[in-house]
Write a protein that holds these residues in place. Structure first.
Motif, PDB file in Angstrom:
ATOM      1  N   ASP A 151      12.143  -1.062 -10.645  1.00  0.00           N
ATOM      2  CA  ASP A 151      10.842  -0.990  -9.992  1.00  0.00           C
ATOM      3  C   ASP A 151      10.429   0.473  -9.850  1.00  0.00           C
ATOM      4  O   ASP A 151      11.210   1.383 -10.126  1.00  0.00           O
ATOM      5  N   SER A 292       6.994  -0.393  -3.004  1.00  0.00           N
ATOM      6  CA  SER A 292       7.156  -0.250  -4.450  1.00  0.00           C
ATOM      7  C   SER A 292       6.123  -1.095  -5.178  1.00  0.00           C
ATOM      8  O   SER A 292       5.488  -1.977  -4.584  1.00  0.00           O
ATOM      9  N   ALA A 294       6.369  -3.444  -7.706  1.00  0.00           N
ATOM     10  CA  ALA A 294       6.630  -4.863  -7.944  1.00  0.00           C
ATOM     11  C   ALA A 294       7.110  -5.597  -6.699  1.00  0.00           C
ATOM     12  O   ALA A 294       6.635  -6.686  -6.382  1.00  0.00           O
TER      13      ALA A 294
END
Length: 433
Positions: A151, A292, A294
């Protein structure tokens, strides 16, 4: 089938954390062996005062010669919990050179010399694990460098020092002043006799350097982290925060720039909305909020210090390193491929809460507003209140829209030069919105 030869562990330091590591290794020996695939054996304990009675530790294992202990060719893992820069740095490098991997809880050393230590570990094909260096028992480093490895982390915002959180929480909940809250923290054992490392933000800054480096895959040293302590936070600041629906926390903030071209790392007191998850973190607990691409928003929460919680993180690393030893592999090492620059504090953009002591007469607000406008800082709200004691002075509180730290600094300097401004009582950043 379980391997017959035990993996041998050298323990450097046997204080609050070290003694808990030794105790858990002894009392949970069978479980640890089952999880690792081989027994683990405490082969030596390096201390400064050998005459001290250490319950549950064979006196024959105790030595004052830490160097000789880590040079033994039969040591598989060195656990370093002595802290500080030296002799810890020399002992860790010596351990790598003599065949041992290392588990450390040493945030100061890793923030200052993590790059060199990782390089040596890689060169010698050894592991360097340090989950316990940040936020005690809270699993944080491993999720950042393993679970989120696929990520893109954009921000890490956290309370990473239990002492300061206890003090600020006490000021918020009881109306106590800073010194009164610090005295209580000291009496309860949350604060050291010399609390400087905690209350001036040095401890949190070291942790911020480690977190930023892992989160953004770049080099961030302790000197790169902007640091501001919390000793100037007052009951009046908390009163202002409550009027805004906020509280005050000492935060470690690591951010990637919107264009992805740089990062920032900073530690300072800040107002955060009561609706933010970090606002509800009470007492000596720690919590870290990760954002983050994702995964979105994640929060890690738990006890951030203490013998048993920190030892839990150390033992988790010990199990991982021992498993790697058995398989002939090493775990994730340093990942700094991005080589992003660390931007100075002046480029950080956030909101601000400024409290001014001003002359109580017509035209003052217009003068103050003009100064903000001249420096490109937009005002969100203003509150002015006359002093109850008279004296021709008033309190003026200004909350800004987002602006750079450099612009705010220029604004404050200009305000101090106004004849109608008697003083700048408080400047507080507003985060988490």
């Amino acid at each position: 089938m379980m391997r017959k030869r035990p993996l041998k562990v050298a323990l450097l330091g046997c204080g609050v954390v070290g003694s808990e590591v030794a105790r858990i290794m002894t009392t949970h020996a069978d479980d640890l062996a089952a999880r690792i695939g081989a027994p683990v054996e405490l082969a030596g304990v390096a201390v400064r005062r050998p005459s001290k009675v250490r319950e549950g530790i064979d006196p024959a294992l105790v030595t004052t010669d830490a160097t000789a202990l880590v040079k033994r060719g039969d040591i598989d893992v060195v656990v370093e919990v002595i802290g500080g820069i030296e002799p810890a740095r020399t002992l860790i490098t010596t351990a790598f050179e003599h065949g041992a991997s290392v588990v450390s809880a040493n945030k100061a050393l890793l923030a200052q010399d993590g790059e060199a230590l990782h390089a040596l570990a890689e060169d010698k094909d050894r592991d360097l694990y340090y989950e316990a260096a940040v936020a005690g028992a809270i699993p944080l480093i491993r999720p950042l460098r393993e679970s989120l490895a696929g990520d893109k982390v954009n921000r890490v915002l956290g309370i990473v020092n239990g002492t300061t959180n206890f003090i600020l929480d006490k000021m918020d909940s009881t109306g106590a002043g800073y010194q009164e809250a610090l005295d209580e923290a000291t009496a309860l054992g949350y604060a050291e006799a010399d609390p400087t490392a905690d209350v001036e933000g040095f401890d949190a800054a070291a942790k911020a350097a480690i977190l930023a480096g892992i989160a953004f895959h770049t080099r961030v040293r302790l000197d790169d982290v902007y640091r501001e302590g919390m000793t100037e936070v007052t009951a009046a600041d908390f009163a202002s925060a409550k009027r805004m629906g906020c509280t005050i926390k000492l935060l470690a903030i690591c951010e990637r720039a919107a264009d992805g071209g740089s990062v920032t790392a900073r530690v300072h007191p800040a107002m955060i909305p009561l609706s933010h998850p970090l606002a509800s973190v009470r007492g000596a607990y720690n919590a870290v909020f990760v954002e983050s691409d994702a995964a979105g928003q994640l929060m890690f929460y738990g006890p951030g210090a203490g013998g048993a919680p920190t030892a839990s993180a150390v033992l988790g690393d010990l199990v991982a390193v021992c498993r790697n030893k058995l398989s002939g592999a090493t775990g994730p090492g340093d990942s700094a491929y991005t080589q992003l620059p660390v931007s100075p504090m002046g480029e950080v953009v956030t909101r601000y809460h400024i409290s001014l002591d001003v002359a109580d007469k017509p035209g003052v607000l217009a003068q103050v507003a003009t100064v903000f406008a001249e420096h490109g800082v937009s005002i969100d709200t203003v509150r002015q209140q006359g002093r109850q004691d008279g004296g021709g002075e008033a309190s003026l509180v200004v909350v800004t829209h987002r602006a750079s730290d450099a612009s705010l600094g220029g604004t404050v300097e200009a305000l101090r030069n106004l004849d109608t401004v008697r003083g700048v009582a408080s400047i507080m950043r507003v985060e988490g919105e």
